[in-house]
Design an enzyme around this catalytic site. Sequence first.
Site, PDB file in Angstrom:
ATOM      1  NE  ARG A 115       4.763  -3.074  -2.002  1.00  0.00           N
ATOM      2  CZ  ARG A 115       3.429  -3.025  -2.043  1.00  0.00           C
ATOM      3  NH1 ARG A 115       2.740  -4.123  -1.939  1.00  0.00           N
ATOM      4  NH2 ARG A 115       2.815  -1.889  -2.228  1.00  0.00           N
TER       5      ARG A 115
ATOM      6  NE  ARG B  97       3.031  -0.711   4.244  1.00  0.00           N
ATOM      7  CZ  ARG B  97       2.293  -1.001   3.173  1.00  0.00           C
ATOM      8  NH1 ARG B  97       1.154  -0.360   2.970  1.00  0.00           N
ATOM      9  NH2 ARG B  97       2.694  -1.928   2.322  1.00  0.00           N
TER      10      ARG B  97
ATOM     11  CB  SER C 105      -6.961  -2.003   4.878  1.00  0.00           C
ATOM     12  OG  SER C 105      -7.970  -2.339   3.964  1.00  0.00           O
TER      13      SER C 105
ATOM     14  NE  ARG D 286      -0.115  -9.411   4.053  1.00  0.00           N
ATOM     15  CZ  ARG D 286      -0.984  -8.430   4.246  1.00  0.00           C
ATOM     16  NH1 ARG D 286      -0.925  -7.353   3.469  1.00  0.00           N
ATOM     17  NH2 ARG D 286      -1.900  -8.522   5.177  1.00  0.00           N
TER      18      ARG D 286
END
Length: 433
Positions: free
Chosen positions: A273, A386, A348, A258
């Site tokens: 992150r 994470r 998620s 990302r």
Amino acid sequence: MIDLRLVREQPDVVRASQRARGADESLVDALLAADAARREAVRRADDLRAEQKAASQAVKKASPDERPAVLERAKKLAAEVKAAEEEQRAADAALRAAHLAVPNVVAPEVPPGGEDDAVTLRTVGTVPAYDFPVRDHLEIGEALGAIDTERGAKVSGARFYFLTGPGALLEFALAQLAITRAVAAGFTPVVAPALVRPEAMEGTGFLGAHAEEVYRIERDDLYLVGTSEVALAGMHAGEVLDLAGGPRRYAGWSSCFRREAGSYGKDTRGIIRVHWFDKVEMFSFCTPEEAATEHARLLAWEEEFLALLELPYRVVDIAAGDLGTSATRKYDIEAWFPSQGAYRELTSTSDCTTFQARRLGIRYRDADGKPQIAATLNGTLCAIARTIACLLEVHQRSDGSVHVPEALRPWLGGHELLTPGMSLAAAPGPAAA
RNA sequence: GGAGGCUUCGCCUAGUCCGGUCUAUGGCGCCGCACUGCUAAUGCGGUUUGGGUUAACCCCCAUCCCGGGUUCAAAUCCCGGAGCCUCCGCCA
């Protein structure tokens, strides 16, 4: 892409969804107009083609006398068809653009509002109290020799890291536990490509609003995936799946990349992150009728995993304005990060209904044997970097050691504690795997 | 990186040289019907996928890996691309 029939038959439902998202309502009317225009163009071109076909046949049957006249007429029609097809192509493209501009229709149960309006469905586990000054995961990780962000930056730049010693073992332990649980639940484990072609990226909706987030290998026209969801969804593109036996489930492992454009200054410390991490992702193909139930199952498997890691968390129901383009509904699980005194997103899960599958051409046969668009759902089982950060923080002790949840011990030499300077060899005794 | 071969409606397959009822052949599978004193055999019929139109049937258009081109007309000819296979080179 949403269902065009829904737009035609119940445009108000789609308008309401746009309102809920805080998106442009007029896009719905633009879509309706583009749809009508395309149908008109198709009809014209179809009719002309039929005429031209007949004329073309006539050329062949014509007598030598008639031939020049007939050929002339056929040529004229051919030119008209060409023009009509040009218009149809333009109308098709306009419809596609209007179609892609409309995100998935929001489920009626989704809470209204934006980023700050997520509704907490439940809070599970107790937030631990520490009778010493808590350290953040980077401090703990460095002391353990588990995380090295300075050298990560030296080699690759900001937001890169090395996992070393116990950190590297934790990565594999989490991956093993996640895949093992997924297989036990009936998922097919998959090691998926991290580089994909543009169609896969586009089909899953990542080249729309999130295009800036994506790494592109220009020279070879390939993209680095931000999640294995891209490869897993693309895996069955253009196929008709047999879903008679229930949902088809995959647990995909891949590296994820990302760019984190637009997150400058956010979470710059540690590995919360980062530009690259590894992840085990759940992905389901099922019928649209089964989708909501399947969504609940994915959430349940995510919760089960966090329970095994002994992490306190809460489940939030994401508000309409914060839903991804493809999702009709989304639940995040946020785990407790003691150094921040806050719950932060760890997993998620999104129900994309038929939105992705329509674009990718993923179908199944219904009871009548007719092909229908399938539904797709995805959910994080374990975003490894994470999760390591969270584990280190939650399970830290005053002496700088870290408690190892029992479920992870088989892959960590049976050790109950990670301690600075420890030997990584298996612990003595029956606990060793 | 180089050379060659291949890709047809679920699967297999004919057709491509030499453009025109290709409205794509046949087999397998599947569905229906008939027949038979058993769900076997046989016979007949049906069976790609999209789109347009429609209350529905019908009908029309597209679809022979994808995208262009030539032509009145393309599965068929030309150009570009993708995938698969074989061989050479290189390589973890």
